[in-house]
Every structure is written in C-alpha cells, then in structure tokens.
Design a protein around this motif. Structure first.
Motif, PDB file in Angstrom:
ATOM      1  N   LYS A 139      49.152  75.372  44.335  1.00  0.00           N
ATOM      2  CA  LYS A 139      49.291  76.663  43.666  1.00  0.00           C
ATOM      3  C   LYS A 139      49.574  76.423  42.191  1.00  0.00           C
ATOM      4  O   LYS A 139      50.634  75.902  41.842  1.00  0.00           O
ATOM      5  CB  LYS A 139      50.408  77.488  44.301  1.00  0.00           C
ATOM      6  CG  LYS A 139      50.522  78.899  43.722  1.00  0.00           C
ATOM      7  CD  LYS A 139      51.560  79.722  44.465  1.00  0.00           C
ATOM      8  CE  LYS A 139      51.678  81.119  43.873  1.00  0.00           C
ATOM      9  NZ  LYS A 139      52.667  81.948  44.589  1.00  0.00           N
ATOM     10  N   PRO A 140      48.638  76.780  41.296  1.00  0.00           N
ATOM     11  CA  PRO A 140      48.860  76.541  39.864  1.00  0.00           C
ATOM     12  C   PRO A 140      50.124  77.233  39.380  1.00  0.00           C
ATOM     13  O   PRO A 140      50.398  78.383  39.724  1.00  0.00           O
ATOM     14  CB  PRO A 140      47.611  77.169  39.211  1.00  0.00           C
ATOM     15  CG  PRO A 140      46.583  77.232  40.292  1.00  0.00           C
ATOM     16  CD  PRO A 140      47.344  77.426  41.564  1.00  0.00           C
ATOM     17  N   GLY A 141      50.916  76.495  38.595  1.00  0.00           N
ATOM     18  CA  GLY A 141      52.121  77.071  38.019  1.00  0.00           C
ATOM     19  C   GLY A 141      53.296  77.147  38.961  1.00  0.00           C
ATOM     20  O   GLY A 141      54.328  77.720  38.609  1.00  0.00           O
ATOM     21  N   ALA A 142      53.176  76.574  40.154  1.00  0.00           N
ATOM     22  CA  ALA A 142      54.268  76.638  41.137  1.00  0.00           C
ATOM     23  C   ALA A 142      54.395  75.278  41.810  1.00  0.00           C
ATOM     24  O   ALA A 142      53.893  75.055  42.903  1.00  0.00           O
ATOM     25  CB  ALA A 142      54.000  77.733  42.168  1.00  0.00           C
ATOM     26  N   GLU A 143      55.052  74.369  41.120  1.00  0.00           N
ATOM     27  CA  GLU A 143      55.182  73.001  41.615  1.00  0.00           C
ATOM     28  C   GLU A 143      55.843  72.969  42.994  1.00  0.00           C
ATOM     29  O   GLU A 143      56.857  73.621  43.223  1.00  0.00           O
ATOM     30  CB  GLU A 143      56.024  72.186  40.625  1.00  0.00           C
ATOM     31  CG  GLU A 143      56.205  70.729  41.033  1.00  0.00           C
ATOM     32  CD  GLU A 143      57.169  69.998  40.110  1.00  0.00           C
ATOM     33  OE1 GLU A 143      57.779  69.024  40.557  1.00  0.00           O
ATOM     34  OE2 GLU A 143      57.309  70.434  38.941  1.00  0.00           O
ATOM     35  N   GLY A 144      55.213  72.230  43.909  1.00  0.00           N
ATOM     36  CA  GLY A 144      55.806  72.028  45.226  1.00  0.00           C
ATOM     37  C   GLY A 144      55.468  73.080  46.256  1.00  0.00           C
ATOM     38  O   GLY A 144      55.890  72.968  47.404  1.00  0.00           O
TER      39      GLY A 144
END
Length: 641
Positions: A214-219
């Motif tokens: 998910k781009p912009g949502a690490e992990g």
C-alpha cells in the motif's frame, strides 16, 4: 498407478492413434499446463504443419513436441545448419543448445524472420536438425534485467523442469469433491488504493490474485494470515495469478515463498521481468531507508523460477476445475485482465486488475470481450463522480505549455513518474514534441529505473500499441533511442551537474515521491522558483506526492542528496498537475468498460479506490445498468453459485 499416470497413458494411446505410423512417441509428460510429447521422429512431426494443431484440438491440451536425444544432430553441425536456414537479416545474436530437452534457443533482433510465415522456418529447422527451436528477441536497448532473468532460468532449467512436472501433475489431478461453489475473499485494496490481493476458491482449488503493498503506508500487508489465505498454510494455495508488475499488486509475491509457497505464478513474460526489477528495487530502497526488508533477494529469484508465462488469449488449465485466460488491460507493459472459467461451465469471473479503456500512445485499450462473465471485480481508482481526466491531446498540450513557460524563465521541469508505464508515455510525448518543434530541444534526463524499464518495453514490442511496435521494429525509428534522452548513471555528482546546468527536463522515480532519486532532485531543484514540479500520475492518499499536491511545501528529505537524517527543505519551485496521463481509466472509461462489455456481467465488485470512489462507481453502475453491485470491505467473502 496414480490417476495422472493413467491419464498420461490414455493420452499417449490417443496420440498414437492420430499420428502416422512412421512417427514414434517415446514418452508423454505434463509440464505445467502443457502436454509434452517426446518422439524419435521430430522431423516427421515438423513435416506436417497441421499435425500438432490437430492433436491440440482433439485432446484440448497445449502441446509441445520434444525430440528424443537419439534424434538430434550434434550441436556444432546443428548450429551450422540452423544458421544456413535463417535469413541473415534476422540478426541472430546467439544460439543455445539444451540437450536435456532437445531445444535450441535462438536469440535474434527480428524474431519474426526466424519464425517464418506460419512457422515455416521453425519447421524447416526441426526437419534439418531435429532440435526444437525456441525464439527470443535481442533487446534493442541492452537490458540487464532481461539478460539476468534469461541467464538465471537457463542455469535453473533442471530444477524448473521438476517444478513444471510437479505443477502439471497437480493441475491434472482427479477432482475430489462433488460440491459446486465459487467464492471470492478480499484480502486488500477494498475502499483503499493498493495492497491488492484476492482469494478465488472452489471446493477443489484456491488461487491468489495479486499480492501488493500500500503506497504511503509502510507495513500494511494484505490480510494473508486469515484461514482463506496462508492461515491454512502457503502450500494449500494451488496458484498465484499476477495481473501486472506495479508494486501495489506485486510487492509481496516473493514473500509467499518465505512462508513456504512452492507453486506456480501465472503472468505474462514482461510482467515476470518487471516484477523482478521492481521487487529487487523495493528491497534496495528499504535497506537505504533503514527499514527491515520483508523478504530477501533469494525469494525474488524463487518467484521468477516458479513463474509460468502466458500470452494474451491463451486458454490455460491451472487447476482441475479452473481455466485462466489473460487479456490486454492497457495499463502498463504486460498488464492483464484475468478471466477465470470455473468448472464445466459452472461460473466465470474476471478481475480487471488496473485498466485503461482507451488507446494510449503506448498501448491498445483494455479488452472487455469474453465468452462469459457472471462477476467482474473492477478497479475504481478514478471511480468518483467527478473523476474525469483531461482528454489526452489536451493533456499533452498542457504539458508542452508548462515546459515552454519553464524554459522561457530559465528553469527546469521535474516530473515524478512510475518507472513502468507513465515514464515511457511521457518520453513518447516529449520525443514527438521536440521533433515537431512544439517545445525546444533540450536534454531529458531519466533517473532511477526508468532506462532499464524502457529497455524491457523494447524487448516485448508485441505488447505495445500496433503503430509503436511497427516504428520500433520495421522503420528503424525507435523513439526511445532519441538523442535527447540521457540515462543518469553517475549518481549524485551527475545530478548536481544537471542542477547547475541549463534548462532541461528530468523524469525520475518514485512516482508518488515516496523515496527514490526524486528526493534528491527536490533537494537540488526544489528551492528554485523558476522551476516546476509536474505531477502526471495518481498520488495515493498518505503519500508525500499527495501532500505536495495539497499544498505542503515543507518536505522531509532524510539522507537524500547528501542531507542528514531529519532534514527538511522548503519547496519554492512551482507545482503543476497535468491530468490525462494516468494508466487508469477515468470515471467515464470505467463506465464505458462495463457498458460495452460483451457479455455484460450480472455482478460487479468495485475495488481498488478510495471509499467515496468505490461507492460512487458502485451506485452509478447499479442505477445505470440495473446490475448487482458491491463496494466490499477488506476480509469480506462473496459466494457465487
């Protein structure tokens, strides 16, 4: 004797009844979805151009003929004969003989001339030397990715054959259940963009479609831990199907092998190569940013080794009760709408992946003509009621206007773009604009993986728009080789020289300004009020690109371009948004895709969009076309039949 062995014996008997008496079949095996027929008489097989086609039609199998080792001419003599048959202008660059399979891999600049009209040259090669020719294209732009993938698969041929035989036996196993149902479970990308992942299951089979980040949502990984996915063990998955290589669909495919998956990945050949390029870069970026990578490069290699490439339009058995067909999605190189035919006419499901319905400079528009589709899982990135993109011609004019204005004030144009897809689209626009005098001639610097991704595009011209393919390989006018394009390969010193130099255009990854060399360009050029940052692609919620679009001008540039940890800079360059270059269909394109589908589906699941986008599109399709529509949440399961 197992059920599969009995099936192979029966098939061998049927083949022997169909072929002339002077042809001997020594063995019959499954390798993945293909039936491989070994013979001491490959020359006789090749002499009848329709024999294999007739067998495939009668047996309803994809058939490959392999010569028994006793039928092969020695490689040295065979090479001489092969070269005498192939026209010199085909540009053969390499011949590689594999005695274990009786195949000769022919690499050539013009594969069509090696194949000949309706395969006539290939048949002539087999008739002369017994070897089965396989043809691959010599990349017109040297690609380390293509070279590495081909070299790796060559070195792993023996293990790969073992994998394919095991997969083949699994595909053609006896069905164990009398129940009939079809279910889809959503593991990600519902009411959000990215993290695409779905499980398609029947009483016999479980298939994972996509597995992205998910781009912009690490992990934020897809919900792989649930019982429908890996909760029952990765080995219980029968297959993985990958719609395309963008990381929000492919990033966690190698992770499956860390958890014990050992089965096939079905995708197109260019998607396989791009998946390798992007996932290895994904690991590299994670390491540079001090994050623990979720898997290792060895798992990327395992994913490549387990990939079974399919071409558009090929109907392929991937399980006892599931047939898969890929169709062009028009989104990026090798992207596919995936169509699943389940059971003996029981049910049909299509997953759009990401689509672009109209033709672009790079690709023909998405295919939406199928024998049957009861349920469509449809992306909704631009599904909102006001998500109408600018016409492509108007978009190009707007981009040229920004470039001319920036040039006149002595600035530079910086374009953050995905390495795969948007970068090549912009390159084509710029090449034509400079050739026609619509914008001044100036250097166009390509940073990050853009040059390598472009090289992969030119390796697979059959996946490009018809007229572009012809330009590349028939008119010697490859637009990607224009003199203006410069590959940034000397790192920070070269970036500094460009920043200190004259007017230019810079196209750099990452497209959503989530790390990568674009951060360095912001450090170098961001303080210049005469320059412009131009967005040409979708910026997902939570990404730095979306924040800059929304007016942020205080930018974190940790470590990039010589800065220290925690450093920020104030953007003084202008910011422009030029719609119309996205690889996604806009609201009208999505509606048209459904409206003109043949046949039109009974149900549509709207996914891969912000919450308002999926709900808007779902509501509109329901009201306009009187079909059942849904805007599912993650972890919902839908039963069909």
């Amino acid at each position: 004797m197992s059920q599969v062995d009995k099936q192979l014996d029966t098939l061998k008997s049927e083949i022997e009844q169909e072929i002339p008496n002077d042809i001997t079949v020594t063995d019959v095996k499954y390798e993945g979805p293909e039936l491989v027929v070994y013979t001491r008489d490959p020359k006789e097989f090749a002499g009848d151009g329709d024999l294999i086609r007739r067998l495939a039609s009668k047996l309803r199998k994809r058939i490959t003929i392999r010569p028994d080792p006793s039928a092969l001419a020695p490689p040295a003599r065979a090479e001489e004969e092969v070269r005498s048959v192939i026209p010199e202008e085909a540009g053969v660059t390499d011949l590689d003989f594999h005695e274990d399979t009786g195949e000769v891999v022919i690499e050539a600049e013009k594969p069509g001339m090696v194949i000949g009209r309706r395969g006539s040259t290939l048949r002539e090669i087999t008739q002369k030397v017994g070897w089965t020719p396989e043809v691959v294209r010599t990349p017109p732009i040297e690609s380390s990715t293509v070279s590495n993938v081909r070299g790796f698969l060559k070195n792993e041929r023996e293990e790969r054959r073992d994998i394919l035989e095991r997969v083949g036996r699994q595909i053609h196993r006896e069905e164990m259940s009398d129940d009939e149902w079809v279910r889809i479970t959503t593991l990600g990308c519902c009411r959000e963009v990215g993290r695409a992942a779905f499980i398609l299951s029947t009483p016999e089979t479980r298939v994972l479609i996509d597995c992205g980040d998910k781009p912009g949502a690490e992990g934020e990984v897809p919900y792989l831990q649930v019982p429908e996915a890996l909760g029952a063990g990765a080995a219980t998955l029968d297959a993985v199907v990958l719609t395309h290589a963008h990381l929000d669909h492919s990033a966690f495919v190698p992770l499956l092998f860390k958890y014990g998956y050992d089965g096939p990945i079905y995708t197109t050949e260019p998607t396989r190569d791009l998946m390798g390029l992007l996932t290895l870069d994904y690991l590299d970026v994670a390491a540079k940013e001090g994050r623990t990578p979720p898997y290792e490069s060895s798992q990327v290699r395992e994913a490549i080794k387990h990939t079974i490439p399919l071409e558009y339009g090929d109907v392929t058995d991937i399980a006892p009760d599931v047939k898969l067909t890929f169709h062009n999605a028009g989104h990026i190189l090798g992207s596919s709408v995936t169509h699943f035919h389940i059971g003996d006419g029981l049910y049909n499901v299509a997953f759009s992946g990401d689509i672009h319905y109209e033709d672009t400079r790079l690709f023909n528009g998405a295919v939406n003509d199928f024998p049957r589709v009861e349920t469509l899982v449809l992306e909704s990135t631009y599904g909102g009621r006001n998500d109408y993109q600018t016409d492509q011609a108007d978009s190009e004019e707007a981009l040229k206007e920004v470039i001319n204005e920036t040039y006149d004030q002595g600035g530079k144009v910086v374009i953050p773009a995905f390495a795969v897809g948007r970068s090549q689209e912009i390159m084509l626009v710029l090449e034509e604009a400079m050739r026609n005098g619509d914008i001044p001639e100036m250097p166009v610097h390509l940073d990050g993986m853009i040059w390598e991704a472009t090289a992969i595009h030119t390796t697979y011209p059959e996946y490009l728009r018809d007229d572009l393919r012809d330009r590349i390989f028939h008119d010697d006018e490859n637009p990607f080789l224009a003199d203006q394009f410069n590959h940034i390969d000397a790192g920070e010193d070269e970036r500094q020289d460009v920043a200190d130099g004259d007017e230019c255009i810079i196209i750099s990854t990452s497209g959503m300004i989530e790390g990568g060399p674009i951060m360095s360009w912001l450090r170098h050029i961001g303080p210049d009020p005469d320059s412009n940052l131009v967005f040409v692609g979708y910026q997902a919620q939570g990404t730095l690109g979306r924040r800059i679009q929304n007016g942020w001008d205080e930018i974190p540039v940790d470590g990039w371009g010589g800065g220290g940890r925690g450093d920020t800079l104030t953007l003084q360059m202008g910011t422009e948004v030029v719609d119309g270059f996205s690889g996604h269909a806009d609201r009208q394109g999505l509606e048209n895709f459904v409206k003109t589908m043949n046949p039109r589906p009974e149900k549509v699941l709207c996914v891969h969009g912000d919450e308002s986008s999926v709900q808007d599109l779902s509501s509109a399709l329901y009201h306009d076309y009187n079909m059942r529509t849904f805007a599912p949440k993650n972890l919902e399961t839908f039963r069909f039949k």
